[in-house]
Motif scaffolding. Structure first.
Motif, PDB file in Angstrom:
ATOM      1  N   UNK A 222       3.890   3.218  -8.137  1.00 36.22           N
ATOM      2  CA  UNK A 222       4.626   3.227  -6.872  1.00 36.22           C
ATOM      3  C   UNK A 222       4.315   4.489  -6.078  1.00 36.22           C
ATOM      4  N   UNK A 223       4.185   5.630  -6.776  1.00 39.15           N
ATOM      5  CA  UNK A 223       3.829   6.870  -6.101  1.00 39.15           C
ATOM      6  C   UNK A 223       2.463   6.795  -5.446  1.00 39.15           C
ATOM      7  N   UNK A 224       1.510   6.180  -6.159  1.00 36.12           N
ATOM      8  CA  UNK A 224       0.165   6.011  -5.575  1.00 36.12           C
ATOM      9  C   UNK A 224       0.213   5.112  -4.340  1.00 36.12           C
ATOM     10  N   UNK A 225       1.005   4.036  -4.429  1.00 37.73           N
ATOM     11  CA  UNK A 225       1.120   3.136  -3.277  1.00 37.73           C
ATOM     12  C   UNK A 225       1.801   3.825  -2.098  1.00 37.73           C
ATOM     13  N   UNK A 226       2.789   4.673  -2.381  1.00 39.37           N
ATOM     14  CA  UNK A 226       3.472   5.403  -1.310  1.00 39.37           C
ATOM     15  C   UNK A 226       2.490   6.322  -0.590  1.00 39.37           C
ATOM     16  N   UNK A 227       1.641   6.999  -1.352  1.00 40.32           N
ATOM     17  CA  UNK A 227       0.634   7.872  -0.729  1.00 40.32           C
ATOM     18  C   UNK A 227      -0.320   7.071   0.156  1.00 40.32           C
ATOM     19  N   UNK A 228      -0.764   5.913  -0.358  1.00 42.72           N
ATOM     20  CA  UNK A 228      -1.700   5.080   0.407  1.00 42.72           C
ATOM     21  C   UNK A 228      -1.059   4.546   1.676  1.00 42.72           C
ATOM     22  N   UNK A 229       0.177   4.039   1.552  1.00 44.02           N
ATOM     23  CA  UNK A 229       0.852   3.488   2.721  1.00 44.02           C
ATOM     24  C   UNK A 229       1.260   4.580   3.709  1.00 44.02           C
ATOM     25  N   UNK A 230       1.540   5.774   3.222  1.00 46.20           N
ATOM     26  CA  UNK A 230       1.868   6.871   4.129  1.00 46.20           C
ATOM     27  C   UNK A 230       0.668   7.234   4.998  1.00 46.20           C
ATOM     28  N   UNK A 231      -0.497   7.282   4.362  1.00 44.39           N
ATOM     29  CA  UNK A 231      -1.725   7.563   5.118  1.00 44.39           C
ATOM     30  C   UNK A 231      -1.990   6.447   6.129  1.00 44.39           C
TER      31      UNK A 231
END
Length: 301
Positions: free
Chosen positions: A267-276
């Motif tokens: 979920x943390x990795x997805x949050x970083x990707x979606x934030x970018x």
């Protein structure tokens, strides 16, 4: 000139609407993933806290199991089983069945722990050519085994796995199992706790009262009453079932902690990707608006 500017603005309105819709979708998706991360992280913390209690219960159950192993070593009922197997062709009847007790729980979100024990149970049933009755402890393993061996599942228990098992709970389960009748062979299939990151399906074999009564070293304990050996067999079943449930409980809590930890990291990795992606899309929307404003202003000149 005013009409021309209006048409240009109208043509630009459609892609802007799509951009705004996409931006809102990304924002909602990002918010949803952040909420999921909070939930999985909380579940990981709860599992980590409960794991210490589960391991203490497991260690306590192992003490009783080791005492029984010492009794079996001195009495050697396994010798009786070996002699019986030598004359199995003459003594065995088609009605002789193996009782397979499969230990699991009602709760999910703990990786492949339930599917692995179910797979081992199906493999064991196949090795016995289907001449087996199954007792399922836990809704998860019951649901999986019912799909493939529905006719073999004779008894099922639920409401287990919420807390560490205790002997009172196990004794009630054994009382219900004993109502199924007498079996020549009883096996308990469970998940053995190996470490904080691994577990493996294992088996306890329960000696019958006849095997205990005819054991070569049983005279050391001066147990001549048949009723006593029957009670010993039932206590052995309860004792081993308690150990199996405690081992399975610790394995499940550990597996859930690891599963929630992996889910939180993903979920943390997805949050970083979606934030970018959100920042890039937002910047693109702002750039398009500036271009439209500049273009509209130029067309009015």
């Amino acid at each position: 000139m005013f009409r021309l500017g209006a048409k240009q603005i109208a043509r630009a309105a459609a892609p802007q609407a799509r951009n705004y819709a996409t931006l809102r979708e990304i924002e909602m998706r990002l918010k949803s993933i952040k909420n999921i991360e909070k939930i999985t992280n909380t579940m990981k913390i709860v599992a980590s806290t409960r794991l210490n209690k589960a391991q203490r219960a497991m260690q306590a159950s192992r003490v009783f199991n080791e005492s029984e192993a010492e009794f079996n070593k001195n009495a050697d009922p396994a010798k009786t089983e070996e002699l019986k197997e030598e004359g199995a062709e003459a003594a065995t009847t088609p009605e002789d069945k193996t009782l397979l007790i499969v230990v699991s729980s009602d709760k999910g979100l703990c990786g492949s722990i339930h599917s692995q024990i179910s797979k081992s149970a199906r493999k064991r049933a196949q090795a016995l050519n289907g001449n087996v009755d199954i007792v399922a402890i836990g809704d998860k393993v019951k649901a999986q085994l019912t799909r493939t061996h529905g006719d073999n599942v004779k008894l099922a228990f639920n409401g287990v796995g919420k807390e560490a098992p205790n002997f009172t709970e196990v004794a009630l389960i054994v009382d219900e199992i004993s109502k199924l009748g007498k079996y020549e062979n009883v096996e308990i299939l469970y998940n053995k706790f190996v470490s904080g990151v691994s577990f493996e399906p294992s088996t306890f074999s329960i000696f019958t009262s006849d095997a205990i009564a005819n054991a070569p070293g049983i005279n050391k304990y001066e147990l001549e009453n048949e009723e006593i050996t029957k009670d010993l067999s039932e206590f052995s079943l309860a004792n081993n079932l308690l150990t199996a449930m405690a081992e399975g409980y610790a394995s499940e809590i550990s597996a859930r902690r690891n599963a929630m930890d992996n889910a939180s990291k993903n979920a943390g990795d997805m949050i970083n990707s979606y934030s970018i992606l959100y920042n890039r899309t937002r910047q693109a929307v702002i750039t398009n608006e500036l271009v439209d404003i500049i273009t509209g202003a130029s067309s009015l000149d």
